[in-house]
Write a protein that holds these residues in place. Sequence first.
Motif, PDB file in Angstrom:
ATOM      1  N   GLU A 105      54.641 -12.833 -26.539  1.00 43.98           N
ATOM      2  CA  GLU A 105      55.092 -13.946 -25.706  1.00 43.98           C
ATOM      3  C   GLU A 105      56.542 -13.664 -25.323  1.00 43.98           C
ATOM      4  O   GLU A 105      57.376 -13.440 -26.195  1.00 43.98           O
ATOM      5  CB  GLU A 105      54.999 -15.247 -26.491  1.00 43.98           C
ATOM      6  CG  GLU A 105      55.425 -16.478 -25.711  1.00 43.98           C
ATOM      7  CD  GLU A 105      55.320 -17.735 -26.548  1.00 43.98           C
ATOM      8  OE1 GLU A 105      54.382 -18.510 -26.324  1.00 43.98           O
ATOM      9  OE2 GLU A 105      56.171 -17.915 -27.446  1.00 43.98           O
ATOM     10  N   PHE A 106      56.835 -13.662 -24.028  1.00 46.52           N
ATOM     11  CA  PHE A 106      58.179 -13.281 -23.600  1.00 46.52           C
ATOM     12  C   PHE A 106      58.860 -14.393 -22.808  1.00 46.52           C
ATOM     13  O   PHE A 106      58.212 -15.280 -22.240  1.00 46.52           O
ATOM     14  CB  PHE A 106      58.144 -11.998 -22.753  1.00 46.52           C
ATOM     15  CG  PHE A 106      57.523 -12.173 -21.389  1.00 46.52           C
ATOM     16  CD1 PHE A 106      58.262 -12.662 -20.316  1.00 46.52           C
ATOM     17  CD2 PHE A 106      56.193 -11.843 -21.172  1.00 46.52           C
ATOM     18  CE1 PHE A 106      57.700 -12.825 -19.056  1.00 46.52           C
ATOM     19  CE2 PHE A 106      55.613 -12.005 -19.916  1.00 46.52           C
ATOM     20  CZ  PHE A 106      56.369 -12.500 -18.858  1.00 46.52           C
ATOM     21  N   SER A 107      60.171 -14.304 -22.786  1.00 45.55           N
ATOM     22  CA  SER A 107      60.970 -15.154 -21.904  1.00 45.55           C
ATOM     23  C   SER A 107      62.038 -14.280 -21.260  1.00 45.55           C
ATOM     24  O   SER A 107      62.600 -13.392 -21.906  1.00 45.55           O
ATOM     25  CB  SER A 107      61.622 -16.301 -22.679  1.00 45.55           C
ATOM     26  OG  SER A 107      62.615 -15.817 -23.558  1.00 45.55           O
ATOM     27  N   ILE A 108      62.278 -14.521 -19.991  1.00 42.31           N
ATOM     28  CA  ILE A 108      63.283 -13.768 -19.237  1.00 42.31           C
ATOM     29  C   ILE A 108      64.207 -14.755 -18.537  1.00 42.31           C
ATOM     30  O   ILE A 108      63.738 -15.690 -17.879  1.00 42.31           O
ATOM     31  CB  ILE A 108      62.626 -12.844 -18.190  1.00 42.31           C
ATOM     32  CG1 ILE A 108      61.772 -11.777 -18.877  1.00 42.31           C
ATOM     33  CG2 ILE A 108      63.697 -12.178 -17.318  1.00 42.31           C
ATOM     34  CD1 ILE A 108      60.974 -10.924 -17.904  1.00 42.31           C
ATOM     35  N   LYS A 109      65.489 -14.533 -18.690  1.00 37.83           N
ATOM     36  CA  LYS A 109      66.492 -15.309 -17.966  1.00 37.83           C
ATOM     37  C   LYS A 109      67.314 -14.342 -17.129  1.00 37.83           C
ATOM     38  O   LYS A 109      67.795 -13.328 -17.645  1.00 37.83           O
ATOM     39  CB  LYS A 109      67.387 -16.072 -18.935  1.00 37.83           C
ATOM     40  CG  LYS A 109      66.666 -17.155 -19.723  1.00 37.83           C
ATOM     41  CD  LYS A 109      67.611 -17.890 -20.663  1.00 37.83           C
ATOM     42  CE  LYS A 109      66.879 -18.972 -21.447  1.00 37.83           C
ATOM     43  NZ  LYS A 109      67.792 -19.684 -22.384  1.00 37.83           N
ATOM     44  N   ALA A 110      67.451 -14.662 -15.845  1.00 42.67           N
ATOM     45  CA  ALA A 110      68.155 -13.755 -14.934  1.00 42.67           C
ATOM     46  C   ALA A 110      68.607 -14.523 -13.696  1.00 42.67           C
ATOM     47  O   ALA A 110      68.119 -15.625 -13.422  1.00 42.67           O
ATOM     48  CB  ALA A 110      67.238 -12.603 -14.526  1.00 42.67           C
ATOM     49  N   PRO A 111      69.511 -13.949 -12.926  1.00 46.05           N
ATOM     50  CA  PRO A 111      69.878 -14.564 -11.647  1.00 46.05           C
ATOM     51  C   PRO A 111      68.661 -14.648 -10.729  1.00 46.05           C
ATOM     52  O   PRO A 111      67.808 -13.753 -10.715  1.00 46.05           O
ATOM     53  CB  PRO A 111      70.934 -13.608 -11.090  1.00 46.05           C
ATOM     54  CG  PRO A 111      71.529 -12.965 -12.302  1.00 46.05           C
ATOM     55  CD  PRO A 111      70.380 -12.795 -13.243  1.00 46.05           C
TER      56      PRO A 111
END
Length: 206
Positions: A105-111
């Motif tokens: 299970e992943f989470s990505i935070k980015a512009p």
Amino acid sequence: MPKPCWAVVSFKIEPGEPGSGFIYSSEVGVNQIESRYQKEIERTLPKALQQGIKGWEVTDLKITLVNGEHHNVHSRAGDFAVATPMAIMKGLNELGTDLLEPIMEFSIKAPEEYLGKISSALTKIGAEIQSHSIIGSKLKLLGHVPLATSLDFSVKLASLCSGKAKYRARLAEYRKSNNIVTTDYRGISPLERAKYILQARKALNV
């Protein structure tokens, strides 16, 4: 010559619930197999399941001892330690097993500007995006991805987003794999019954 194996065991093997490990029970009375021998069977089972017919550990199944016998004079605990893996492997070979793979299970935070590039990269590694949200100019993606295809994804993501993205992943579950990857059995397989007994009796050099 090594002594014969004075042990008879029969198991019923059934699929278990995902994540349940293996559950063991016995329907055999001590008049058929003495208590000390039944304890040896139960003690041997975890080791017997360390390698299945595809070479990987076997889990999520129910094993029930349904029949068997010992010899009043000749049986020893070691006989049941030998017979148990042979019976289990024979049953698994007849039933067949499914290969499971770990899903992260992943989470990505980015512009926000990197949404297109990130989505494309996730598609290439077989990821499933469950949700995405944008707060201000920040993007957040949540989803699942196979571990096998995502081992170096954090490095690729950093390069893709010039170090401006954050990636986190943790084990979520195991799923049936469409890619059947087998590995060689380490040592002599219990399916090779004669050689396996000889090895257990220390009468065969490998």
